[in-house]
Design an enzyme around this catalytic site. Sequence first.
Site, PDB file in Angstrom:
ATOM      1  CG  HIS A  86      12.305  -0.857  -5.037  1.00 33.72           C
ATOM      2  ND1 HIS A  86      10.969  -1.050  -5.327  1.00 33.72           N
ATOM      3  CD2 HIS A  86      12.959  -0.803  -6.222  1.00 33.72           C
ATOM      4  CE1 HIS A  86      10.827  -1.102  -6.644  1.00 33.72           C
ATOM      5  NE2 HIS A  86      12.013  -0.960  -7.209  1.00 33.72           N
TER       6      HIS A  86
ATOM      7  CD  GLU B 187      14.595  -7.724  -1.339  1.00 35.26           C
ATOM      8  OE1 GLU B 187      13.690  -7.626  -0.489  1.00 35.26           O
ATOM      9  OE2 GLU B 187      14.349  -8.012  -2.529  1.00 35.26           O
TER      10      GLU B 187
ATOM     11  NE  ARG C  54      -3.825   0.772   1.419  1.00 39.74           N
ATOM     12  CZ  ARG C  54      -5.085   1.114   1.219  1.00 39.74           C
ATOM     13  NH1 ARG C  54      -5.858   0.420   0.416  1.00 39.74           N
ATOM     14  NH2 ARG C  54      -5.597   2.182   1.808  1.00 39.74           N
TER      15      ARG C  54
HETATM   16  C1  GRF Z   1      10.759  -7.972  -1.444  1.00 46.77           C
HETATM   17  O1  GRF Z   1      11.303  -8.324  -2.672  1.00 46.77           O
HETATM   18  C2  GRF Z   1      10.843  -6.481  -1.224  1.00 46.77           C
HETATM   19  O2  GRF Z   1      11.969  -5.908  -1.813  1.00 46.77           O
HETATM   20  C3  GRF Z   1       9.597  -5.983  -1.904  1.00 46.77           C
HETATM   21  O3  GRF Z   1       8.615  -6.955  -1.616  1.00 46.77           O
HETATM   22  C4  GRF Z   1       9.263  -8.215  -1.375  1.00 46.77           C
HETATM   23  C5  GRF Z   1       8.806  -8.662  -0.023  1.00 46.77           C
HETATM   24  O4  GRF Z   1       9.269  -9.958   0.296  1.00 46.77           O
HETATM   25  N1  GRF Z   1       9.256  -4.651  -1.433  1.00 46.77           N
HETATM   26  P1  GRF Z   1       9.045 -10.535   1.752  1.00 46.77           P
HETATM   27  O5  GRF Z   1       7.540 -10.446   2.036  1.00 46.77           O
HETATM   28  O6  GRF Z   1       9.856  -9.719   2.706  1.00 46.77           O
HETATM   29  O7  GRF Z   1       9.502 -11.966   1.690  1.00 46.77           O
END
Ligand code: GRF
Length: 202
Positions: free
Chosen positions: A108, A173, A90
Amino acid sequence: MTNLAILLSGRGSNFEAIARNVLAGALPARIAVVISNREDATGLDRARALGLNARFIPSKGKDRDAFDHEVVAVLREFEVEIVCLAGFMRVLGPSFVRAFPGRILNIHPALLPAFPGLDAQKQAIEYGVKFTGCTVHIVDEGVDTGPILCQAVVPVLDDDTVETLSARILKEEHRIYSEAIRLIAENRIRLEGRRVVLKPSS
Ligand code: GRF
C-alpha cells in the site's frame, strides 16, 4: 523454493521488481503464476514476455465468491504458497483470505494505518503530512488493515505533485516488497497479536 503467485490489475512494476529479484537468485522463491483480473494489464504482457505462467481471470460482472473461487483453484493448481497482491484492484472475500492464512501480502502506498484505500498519495498531500511512504502487510478480512511486515518512509516535498510523490514512494515499494516476501518465505516472523516480530535467530 517457495511458490509465489502475483495478482495484479495494471502496470505491474512491483511484479517486475519481484521478478528481477527472483531471476537474480536474490529470493528463495519462484513465480509460479501471475494472475490479472484485467485483460489489458501491462503486467500480464510482461509476465508472458518473461515466459511465466500468466492467466487472465475476468472479475467483471462476477460476484465476489465466484471470482475468488476461480482464483483459489488456479493458485492450488500451481501449488502456490505465498500470494502477493501487487496493484490488484479487488478486495478478497473471507473464504479466499482463509484459504491462505497469513500468506497473502499486499503493498500500500502510504504508512498504514494512515491513508488506507484509494489515492493514498493524494490523501497524504492533501492532509499535509511531511512524511509518508509504503507498507507491506499481511492481508486479513479488512481493507488495508492486516499486520504490518515492512514499511519505508519518504518525505513529502513542498512542490510535490501526486506523480512526483508516487514515483518516490514506488522506488521504496520495489525494495520492501521483496524484503517482506523473504521474511515469510524464510519463516522468519511470528505474530504477537497483530504485531509482526522477528523470530530469534537460531
Ligand atoms: C502501487 O502504488 C501499490 O502500492 C498499489 O498499487 C500500485 C501498483 O503499481 N497497491 P504497480 O502495478 O505495481 O506498478
